[in-house]
Design a protein around this motif. Structure first.
Motif, PDB file in Angstrom:
ATOM      1  N   SER A 124       0.843  -1.192   0.000  1.00 25.68           N
ATOM      2  CA  SER A 124       0.000   0.000   0.000  1.00 25.68           C
ATOM      3  C   SER A 124       0.878   1.243   0.000  1.00 25.68           C
ATOM      4  CB  SER A 124      -0.917   0.014   1.230  1.00 25.68           C
ATOM      5  OG  SER A 124      -1.841  -1.044   1.166  1.00 25.68           O
ATOM      6  N   LEU A 125       0.401   2.271  -0.696  1.00 27.33           N
ATOM      7  CA  LEU A 125       1.125   3.537  -0.784  1.00 27.33           C
ATOM      8  C   LEU A 125       0.107   4.619  -1.068  1.00 27.33           C
ATOM      9  CD1 LEU A 125       3.858   5.174  -1.236  1.00 27.33           C
ATOM     10  CD2 LEU A 125       3.555   4.625  -3.655  1.00 27.33           C
ATOM     11  N   PHE A 126       0.248   5.757  -0.375  1.00 24.51           N
ATOM     12  CA  PHE A 126      -0.612   6.906  -0.648  1.00 24.51           C
ATOM     13  C   PHE A 126       0.270   8.129  -0.815  1.00 24.51           C
ATOM     14  CE2 PHE A 126      -3.181  10.584   0.649  1.00 24.51           C
ATOM     15  CZ  PHE A 126      -4.188  10.490  -0.304  1.00 24.51           C
ATOM     16  N   VAL A 127       0.124   8.803  -1.956  1.00 23.98           N
ATOM     17  CA  VAL A 127       0.866  10.034  -2.226  1.00 23.98           C
ATOM     18  C   VAL A 127      -0.169  11.124  -2.493  1.00 23.98           C
ATOM     19  CG1 VAL A 127       2.574  11.179  -3.678  1.00 23.98           C
ATOM     20  CG2 VAL A 127       2.758   8.721  -3.258  1.00 23.98           C
ATOM     21  N   PRO A 128      -0.343  12.035  -1.527  1.00 26.56           N
ATOM     22  CA  PRO A 128      -1.324  13.109  -1.729  1.00 26.56           C
ATOM     23  C   PRO A 128      -0.887  14.061  -2.836  1.00 26.56           C
ATOM     24  CG  PRO A 128      -0.561  13.022   0.569  1.00 26.56           C
ATOM     25  CD  PRO A 128       0.288  12.096  -0.223  1.00 26.56           C
ATOM     26  N   SER A 129      -1.846  14.670  -3.475  1.00 24.23           N
ATOM     27  CA  SER A 129      -1.585  15.641  -4.523  1.00 24.23           C
ATOM     28  C   SER A 129      -0.708  16.770  -3.988  1.00 24.23           C
ATOM     29  CB  SER A 129      -2.918  16.214  -5.009  1.00 24.23           C
ATOM     30  OG  SER A 129      -2.702  17.260  -5.906  1.00 24.23           O
ATOM     31  N   GLY A 130       0.224  17.210  -4.818  1.00 24.79           N
ATOM     32  CA  GLY A 130       1.067  18.337  -4.464  1.00 24.79           C
ATOM     33  C   GLY A 130       2.267  17.998  -3.610  1.00 24.79           C
ATOM     34  N   THR A 131       2.457  16.728  -3.285  1.00 26.11           N
ATOM     35  CA  THR A 131       3.615  16.337  -2.488  1.00 26.11           C
ATOM     36  C   THR A 131       4.650  15.657  -3.372  1.00 26.11           C
ATOM     37  OG1 THR A 131       2.677  14.187  -1.908  1.00 26.11           O
ATOM     38  CG2 THR A 131       2.224  15.997  -0.399  1.00 26.11           C
ATOM     39  N   THR A 132       5.850  15.596  -2.857  1.00 25.49           N
ATOM     40  CA  THR A 132       6.931  14.911  -3.552  1.00 25.49           C
ATOM     41  C   THR A 132       7.243  13.646  -2.782  1.00 25.49           C
ATOM     42  OG1 THR A 132       7.844  17.013  -4.311  1.00 25.49           O
ATOM     43  CG2 THR A 132       9.311  15.108  -4.351  1.00 25.49           C
ATOM     44  N   ALA A 133       7.354  12.561  -3.494  1.00 24.27           N
ATOM     45  CA  ALA A 133       7.665  11.280  -2.849  1.00 24.27           C
ATOM     46  C   ALA A 133       8.855  10.651  -3.555  1.00 24.27           C
ATOM     47  CB  ALA A 133       6.468  10.346  -2.918  1.00 24.27           C
ATOM     48  N   ALA A 134       9.683   9.973  -2.789  1.00 23.52           N
ATOM     49  CA  ALA A 134      10.823   9.247  -3.350  1.00 23.52           C
ATOM     50  C   ALA A 134      10.672   7.780  -2.983  1.00 23.52           C
ATOM     51  CB  ALA A 134      12.128   9.802  -2.792  1.00 23.52           C
ATOM     52  N   LEU A 135      10.765   6.922  -3.965  1.00 24.71           N
ATOM     53  CA  LEU A 135      10.739   5.483  -3.727  1.00 24.71           C
ATOM     54  C   LEU A 135      12.181   5.004  -3.728  1.00 24.71           C
ATOM     55  CD1 LEU A 135       7.804   4.529  -6.094  1.00 24.71           C
ATOM     56  CD2 LEU A 135       7.720   4.889  -3.628  1.00 24.71           C
ATOM     57  N   VAL A 136      12.607   4.460  -2.622  1.00 26.70           N
ATOM     58  CA  VAL A 136      13.994   4.054  -2.453  1.00 26.70           C
ATOM     59  C   VAL A 136      14.023   2.578  -2.083  1.00 26.70           C
ATOM     60  CG1 VAL A 136      16.116   4.485  -1.168  1.00 26.70           C
ATOM     61  CG2 VAL A 136      14.563   6.375  -1.648  1.00 26.70           C
ATOM     62  N   GLY A 137      14.946   1.847  -2.664  1.00 30.70           N
ATOM     63  CA  GLY A 137      15.078   0.434  -2.329  1.00 30.70           C
ATOM     64  C   GLY A 137      16.075  -0.231  -3.242  1.00 30.70           C
ATOM     65  N   GLY A 175      10.648  -3.189  -6.516  1.00 29.31           N
ATOM     66  CA  GLY A 175       9.331  -2.784  -6.997  1.00 29.31           C
ATOM     67  C   GLY A 175       9.157  -1.308  -7.276  1.00 29.31           C
ATOM     68  N   LYS A 176      10.224  -0.539  -7.285  1.00 34.22           N
ATOM     69  CA  LYS A 176      10.100   0.903  -7.526  1.00 34.22           C
ATOM     70  C   LYS A 176       9.538   1.175  -8.921  1.00 34.22           C
ATOM     71  CE  LYS A 176      14.476   1.502  -6.872  1.00 34.22           C
ATOM     72  NZ  LYS A 176      14.927   0.129  -6.667  1.00 34.22           N
ATOM     73  N   SER A 177      10.111   0.590  -9.932  1.00 28.29           N
ATOM     74  CA  SER A 177       9.631   0.785 -11.306  1.00 28.29           C
ATOM     75  C   SER A 177       8.280   0.108 -11.515  1.00 28.29           C
ATOM     76  CB  SER A 177      10.637   0.223 -12.313  1.00 28.29           C
ATOM     77  OG  SER A 177      11.855   0.926 -12.210  1.00 28.29           O
ATOM     78  N   GLY A 234       3.020  12.661 -16.411  1.00 33.33           N
ATOM     79  CA  GLY A 234       4.338  13.017 -16.932  1.00 33.33           C
ATOM     80  C   GLY A 234       5.371  12.200 -16.180  1.00 33.33           C
ATOM     81  N   LEU A 235       6.297  11.600 -16.868  1.00 26.37           N
ATOM     82  CA  LEU A 235       7.253  10.710 -16.227  1.00 26.37           C
ATOM     83  C   LEU A 235       8.637  10.901 -16.816  1.00 26.37           C
ATOM     84  CD1 LEU A 235       7.969   8.212 -14.443  1.00 26.37           C
ATOM     85  CD2 LEU A 235       7.364   6.816 -16.423  1.00 26.37           C
ATOM     86  N   VAL A 236       9.613  11.037 -15.939  1.00 29.71           N
ATOM     87  CA  VAL A 236      11.013  10.959 -16.335  1.00 29.71           C
ATOM     88  C   VAL A 236      11.540   9.736 -15.606  1.00 29.71           C
ATOM     89  CG1 VAL A 236      13.272  12.053 -16.309  1.00 29.71           C
ATOM     90  CG2 VAL A 236      11.213  13.444 -16.593  1.00 29.71           C
ATOM     91  N   SER A 237      11.815   8.685 -16.344  1.00 30.84           N
ATOM     92  CA  SER A 237      12.197   7.428 -15.716  1.00 30.84           C
ATOM     93  C   SER A 237      13.628   7.473 -15.201  1.00 30.84           C
ATOM     94  CB  SER A 237      12.024   6.264 -16.698  1.00 30.84           C
ATOM     95  OG  SER A 237      12.935   6.396 -17.757  1.00 30.84           O
ATOM     96  N   GLN A 238      13.999   6.428 -14.470  1.00 30.65           N
ATOM     97  CA  GLN A 238      15.335   6.395 -13.877  1.00 30.65           C
ATOM     98  C   GLN A 238      16.429   6.275 -14.927  1.00 30.65           C
ATOM     99  OE1 GLN A 238      14.874   3.098 -11.270  1.00 30.65           O
ATOM    100  NE2 GLN A 238      15.238   1.565 -12.830  1.00 30.65           N
TER     101      GLN A 238
END
Length: 170
Positions: free
Chosen positions: A85-98, A103-105, A142-146
């Protein structure tokens, strides 16, 4: 006459001997073509050209993965998510690290609806992605991939690649 026949047999035998390496290449090509045509016959479970589904007038942009279970179809023995589960509210910045393979991508692939989860749902503004029109929804992301890949053209055209008819300002 006998010498002519012997020479013809020898020439034919040498020619046959030279064709055997090519026969192996033809067999390999035939096997590859079979796999390619089988792949082309497959009907994807997610149709990018399907015009059904709802479009939202206004999107806030809340993203939620709710108790997601996922396994890549090509690797059914490897469980990627089991109740994630993951929740990212609008207007926030989130970083997926691992670590690699954590499972980041895959999160992004599920959000873009390149895959559907095995169980539960992926939501934008509380609406299941499966209910949204896929083409409309992908235009909103919009996505800029790794590992961004640039195409052999100008920077402007690379930036505008994901959005047809983008204005100069965009």
């Amino acid at each position: 006459m006998v010498i002519t026949v012997i020479m013809a047999i020898m020439t034919g035998g040498m020619s046959l001997g030279q064709t055997f390496p090519s026969v192996n290449a033809f067999a390999t090509g035939q096997a590859a073509a079979y796999k390619m045509f089988e792949t082309m016959k497959c009907k994807p479970s997610i149709d990018a050209y399907d015009t059904r589904g709802i479009t939202l007038e206004n999107t806030q942009g809340d993203i939620e993965l709710k108790d997601v279970y996922f396994i890549y179809p090509a690797r059914p023995e490897v469980q990627i998510f089991a109740g994630f589960s993951l929740f990212v509210p609008s207007g926030t910045t989130a970083a997926l690290v691992g670590q690699s393979g954590s499972g980041k991508s895959t999160d992004i692939s599920l959000l873009e609806r390149l895959y559907d989860p095995e169980a539960e749902e992926v939501l934008i503004d509380g609406i299941d992605l499966k209910k949204l029109q896929l083409r409309w929804m992908r235009k909103k992301i919009g996505l800029v991939s790794q590992e961004p890949i640039l195409f052999a053209t100008s920077i402007k055209e690379n930036l505008a690649y994901g959005k047809e008819n983008a204005s100069k300002q965009e």
